[in-house]
Design an enzyme around this catalytic site. Structure first.
Site, PDB file in Angstrom:
ATOM      1  N   GLU A   1      70.140   0.385  11.465  1.00  0.00           N
ATOM      2  CA  GLU A   1      70.324   1.556  10.599  1.00  0.00           C
ATOM      3  C   GLU A   1      70.358   2.881  11.351  1.00  0.00           C
ATOM      4  O   GLU A   1      69.628   3.828  11.042  1.00  0.00           O
ATOM      5  CB  GLU A   1      69.232   1.561   9.527  1.00  0.00           C
ATOM      6  CG  GLU A   1      69.211   0.297   8.694  1.00  0.00           C
ATOM      7  CD  GLU A   1      68.050   0.242   7.702  1.00  0.00           C
ATOM      8  OE1 GLU A   1      67.378   1.263   7.499  1.00  0.00           O
ATOM      9  OE2 GLU A   1      67.812  -0.838   7.131  1.00  0.00           O
TER      10      GLU A   1
ATOM     11  N   ASN B   1      72.923  -3.681  13.073  1.00  0.00           N
ATOM     12  CA  ASN B   1      72.655  -4.079  11.696  1.00  0.00           C
ATOM     13  C   ASN B   1      72.520  -2.839  10.810  1.00  0.00           C
ATOM     14  O   ASN B   1      71.830  -1.876  11.184  1.00  0.00           O
ATOM     15  CB  ASN B   1      71.340  -4.881  11.679  1.00  0.00           C
ATOM     16  CG  ASN B   1      71.085  -5.602  10.375  1.00  0.00           C
ATOM     17  OD1 ASN B   1      71.938  -6.328   9.888  1.00  0.00           O
ATOM     18  ND2 ASN B   1      69.909  -5.387   9.803  1.00  0.00           N
TER      19      ASN B   1
ATOM     20  N   HIS C   1      72.629  -5.279   0.838  1.00  0.00           N
ATOM     21  CA  HIS C   1      71.690  -5.001  -0.263  1.00  0.00           C
ATOM     22  C   HIS C   1      72.506  -4.308  -1.356  1.00  0.00           C
ATOM     23  O   HIS C   1      72.791  -3.116  -1.277  1.00  0.00           O
ATOM     24  CB  HIS C   1      70.541  -4.093   0.183  1.00  0.00           C
ATOM     25  CG  HIS C   1      69.603  -4.708   1.174  1.00  0.00           C
ATOM     26  ND1 HIS C   1      68.839  -5.819   0.880  1.00  0.00           N
ATOM     27  CD2 HIS C   1      69.307  -4.364   2.452  1.00  0.00           C
ATOM     28  CE1 HIS C   1      68.103  -6.141   1.941  1.00  0.00           C
ATOM     29  NE2 HIS C   1      68.374  -5.276   2.908  1.00  0.00           N
TER      30      HIS C   1
ATOM     31  N   GLU D   1      71.074  -9.637   5.215  1.00  0.00           N
ATOM     32  CA  GLU D   1      69.934  -9.342   4.331  1.00  0.00           C
ATOM     33  C   GLU D   1      70.351  -9.353   2.853  1.00  0.00           C
ATOM     34  O   GLU D   1      69.868  -8.589   2.055  1.00  0.00           O
ATOM     35  CB  GLU D   1      69.313  -7.985   4.669  1.00  0.00           C
ATOM     36  CG  GLU D   1      68.932  -7.782   6.106  1.00  0.00           C
ATOM     37  CD  GLU D   1      68.239  -6.466   6.372  1.00  0.00           C
ATOM     38  OE1 GLU D   1      67.829  -5.788   5.411  1.00  0.00           O
ATOM     39  OE2 GLU D   1      68.084  -6.103   7.556  1.00  0.00           O
TER      40      GLU D   1
ATOM     41  N   ASP E   1      70.922  -9.428  -0.949  1.00  0.00           N
ATOM     42  CA  ASP E   1      70.310  -9.620  -2.272  1.00  0.00           C
ATOM     43  C   ASP E   1      71.155  -8.817  -3.258  1.00  0.00           C
ATOM     44  O   ASP E   1      71.779  -7.825  -2.914  1.00  0.00           O
ATOM     45  CB  ASP E   1      68.824  -9.230  -2.327  1.00  0.00           C
ATOM     46  CG  ASP E   1      68.480  -7.914  -1.631  1.00  0.00           C
ATOM     47  OD1 ASP E   1      67.396  -7.834  -1.026  1.00  0.00           O
ATOM     48  OD2 ASP E   1      69.278  -6.955  -1.697  1.00  0.00           O
TER      49      ASP E   1
HETATM   50  O1  G3I Z   1      51.038  -5.083   5.549  1.00  0.00           O
HETATM   51  C1  G3I Z   1      50.633  -4.030   4.649  1.00  0.00           C
HETATM   52  C2  G3I Z   1      49.386  -4.450   3.897  1.00  0.00           C
HETATM   53  O2  G3I Z   1      48.309  -4.589   4.809  1.00  0.00           O
HETATM   54  C3  G3I Z   1      49.061  -3.390   2.856  1.00  0.00           C
HETATM   55  O3  G3I Z   1      47.935  -3.805   2.096  1.00  0.00           O
HETATM   56  C4  G3I Z   1      50.275  -3.187   1.935  1.00  0.00           C
HETATM   57  C5  G3I Z   1      50.030  -2.155   0.869  1.00  0.00           C
HETATM   58  O4  G3I Z   1      50.078  -0.880   1.477  1.00  0.00           O
HETATM   59  O5  G3I Z   1      51.409  -2.763   2.734  1.00  0.00           O
HETATM   60  C6  G3I Z   1      51.757  -3.763   3.670  1.00  0.00           C
HETATM   61  O6  G3I Z   1      52.859  -3.314   4.410  1.00  0.00           O
HETATM   62  C7  G3I Z   1      54.082  -3.309   3.673  1.00  0.00           C
HETATM   63  C8  G3I Z   1      55.072  -4.233   4.400  1.00  0.00           C
HETATM   64  O7  G3I Z   1      56.368  -4.175   3.760  1.00  0.00           O
HETATM   65  C9  G3I Z   1      54.612  -5.698   4.399  1.00  0.00           C
HETATM   66  O8  G3I Z   1      54.516  -6.163   3.074  1.00  0.00           O
HETATM   67  C10 G3I Z   1      54.623  -1.878   3.670  1.00  0.00           C
HETATM   68  O9  G3I Z   1      53.764  -1.076   2.886  1.00  0.00           O
HETATM   69  C11 G3I Z   1      56.026  -1.876   3.075  1.00  0.00           C
HETATM   70  O10 G3I Z   1      56.592  -0.571   3.202  1.00  0.00           O
HETATM   71  C12 G3I Z   1      56.909  -2.845   3.839  1.00  0.00           C
HETATM   72  O11 G3I Z   1      58.181  -2.869   3.208  1.00  0.00           O
HETATM   73  C13 G3I Z   1      59.202  -3.519   3.978  1.00  0.00           C
HETATM   74  C14 G3I Z   1      60.307  -2.503   4.239  1.00  0.00           C
HETATM   75  O12 G3I Z   1      61.375  -3.144   4.974  1.00  0.00           O
HETATM   76  C15 G3I Z   1      59.787  -1.347   5.053  1.00  0.00           C
HETATM   77  O13 G3I Z   1      60.820  -0.360   5.120  1.00  0.00           O
HETATM   78  C16 G3I Z   1      59.760  -4.667   3.154  1.00  0.00           C
HETATM   79  O14 G3I Z   1      58.772  -5.690   2.996  1.00  0.00           O
HETATM   80  C17 G3I Z   1      60.979  -5.259   3.861  1.00  0.00           C
HETATM   81  O15 G3I Z   1      61.613  -6.220   3.019  1.00  0.00           O
HETATM   82  C18 G3I Z   1      61.987  -4.169   4.192  1.00  0.00           C
HETATM   83  O16 G3I Z   1      63.021  -4.757   4.932  1.00  0.00           O
HETATM   84  C19 G3I Z   1      64.077  -3.868   5.334  1.00  0.00           C
HETATM   85  C20 G3I Z   1      64.662  -4.400   6.620  1.00  0.00           C
HETATM   86  O17 G3I Z   1      63.648  -4.522   7.593  1.00  0.00           O
HETATM   87  C21 G3I Z   1      65.797  -3.515   7.102  1.00  0.00           C
HETATM   88  N1  G3I Z   1      66.821  -3.408   6.073  1.00  0.00           N
HETATM   89  C22 G3I Z   1      66.313  -2.907   4.790  1.00  0.00           C
HETATM   90  C23 G3I Z   1      65.196  -3.833   4.281  1.00  0.00           C
HETATM   91  C24 G3I Z   1      64.718  -3.376   2.938  1.00  0.00           C
HETATM   92  O18 G3I Z   1      64.125  -2.110   3.036  1.00  0.00           O
END
Ligand code: G3I
Length: 362
Positions: free
Chosen positions: A162, A213, A250, A280, A282
């Site tokens: 990105e 990507n 997405h 990715e 969905d």
């Molecule tokens: O691990 C912590 C946990 O300890 C905590 O309790 C919880 C609540 O605050 O947060 C957890 O971390 C979260 C993490 O996902 C794991 O679940 C983060 O807050 C959350 O922001 C993070 O979101 C991820 C996101 O990227 C971050 O930008 C999504 O799961 C993930 O699916 C998403 O994936 C991205 C790709 O990497 C790149 N392309 C876009 C895609 C969707 O945004």
């Protein structure tokens, strides 16, 4: 001689009857019982994968891992291989979770996509570094340490994720350098940071396939971001620094692959020898959903995959999760969800059937 020929014919007939009996007696042929996305995709030489999360993957109570290894032959860690998870503080690496996810994939003959070496998100402590020389060394150390650990295990890497963000103050510039995301990587390393990351990755593991990507680069028509991403990739391809492009995909059901020129978009990459993967995917829909929305969603999956399969450089489709129970969508798109192939109870949705149908008929 005639007697031997007669015996041969009898043997052939008995054998075929036996297989019929097996089919009718079991109620479904062995073929049906092995009819999974993975098996059909493999027959077409295509990888079909999913992002997975560590917690459900190692759950003792959910069917998550069983369905994952049965239906897919490619894995990507949804979060667990991002910078902040692997390098938890300066030059301190944490491998346990990433290693055990990689081992699940290897034990089940799955290819692995490494996601992601350089991203403006989830970079942890590094995002606070404001020193070009230091950040340059941090990036080099991260890429070499991670890629060398997983060399011969992870075949595909999202080296940069990105990096394009259309700069409306430079809307007249058709040079992608003017449309790079102004992240801390750009602030410290300048407009050459993308090429620098790919140089490091190529040196760290020459056997790996290096990808750029991004999201929002699928539509060809009236889409400057898609054009700048193509420019970035073709610039790197000319220097031998990149192997493929990842279309995150997405999307929602408003994305019309045929009308939006998705096929033309893929062609400009395959015309310059760039490998193409959907990385990715969905298809989010309003929730609570209904059969009409599930049918629209299925048709979107069907059209995207059908067009992708028509391009000879297309090698993989990866979904950003496979069950609606674990999807990033509801947290990031209020009022949307149900974006994947299996519902929250792990039952196949019309989208699963649409993907299977395209794989079988293409
Ligand atoms: O691990 C912590 C946990 O300890 C905590 O309790 C919880 C609540 O605050 O947060 C957890 O971390 C979260 C993490 O996902 C794991 O679940 C983060 O807050 C959350 O922001 C993070 O979101 C991820 C996101 O990227 C971050 O930008 C999504 O799961 C993930 O699916 C998403 O994936 C991205 C790709 O990497 C790149 N392309 C876009 C895609 C969707 O945004």
């Amino acid at each position: 001689m005639k007697y031997i020929y007669f015996l041969f014919i009898v043997m052939v007939l008995l054998t075929s009857c036996a297989s019929e009996l097996t089919t009718s007696a079991s109620g479904n042929s062995s073929a049906e019982s092995t009819e999974t996305l993975r098996n059909i995709a493999s027959q077409k030489g295509i990888y079909i994968g999913s992002a997975v999360a560590d917690t459900p993957l190692f759950s003792k109570t959910e069917p998550y891992s069983n369905i994952f290894v049965k239906e897919f032959n490619m894995m990507v860690a949804e979060n667990e291989m991002k910078f902040e998870y692997l390098q938890t503080s300066s030059n301190v690496f944490y491998w346990f979770i990433a290693d055990r996810m990689v081992n699940v994939a290897l034990a089940n003959n799955m290819q692995i996509r490494g996601h992601a070496l350089l991203w403006h998100n989830q970079s942890g402590w590094a995002s606070s570094v404001n020193n070009p020389a230091a950040l340059s060394n941090i990036l080099s150390n991260h890429i070499f340490t991670v890629m060398r650990r997983y060399s011969n295990k992870i075949a595909y890497w999202d080296v940069v994720n990105e990096a394009i963000e259309v700069n409306n103050s430079m809307v007249n510039s058709s040079n992608f350098y003017d449309h790079l995301r102004k992240s801390f990587w750009w602030t410290n390393l300048g407009s050459n940071y993308v090429e620098y990351a790919f140089q490091l990755a190529r040196a760290a593991d020459p056997t790996a396939k290096l990808f750029y990507n991004d999201y929002g680069i699928e539509r060809y028509n009236n889409n400057p971001k898609a054009f700048y991403a193509y420019q970035l990739v073709s610039n790197l391809k000319a220097k031998g620094l990149i192997d493929g492009v990842g279309f995150q995909m997405h999307i929602d059901t408003n994305f019309k692959p045929f009308e939006n020129g998705f096929e033309l978009n893929l062609k400009r990459y395959s015309d310059i020898g760039v490998e193409i993967q959907i990385t990715e995917m969905d298809v989010r829909i309003p929730v609570p959903a209904n059969s009409t929305l599930y049918s629209l969603q299925a048709n979107t999956y069907r059209e995207v995959l059908s067009i992708a399969l028509s391009n000879s450089n297309f090698t993989a489709i990866v979904f950003w999760g496979f069950t609606d129970k674990y999807s990033w969508i509801p947290d990031f798109f209020s009022g949307f969800g149900d974006a994947l192939l299996f519902n929250t109870s792990y039952q196949k949705k019309p989208s699963y059937d649409a993907v299977m149908e395209v794989l079988k008929n293409k």
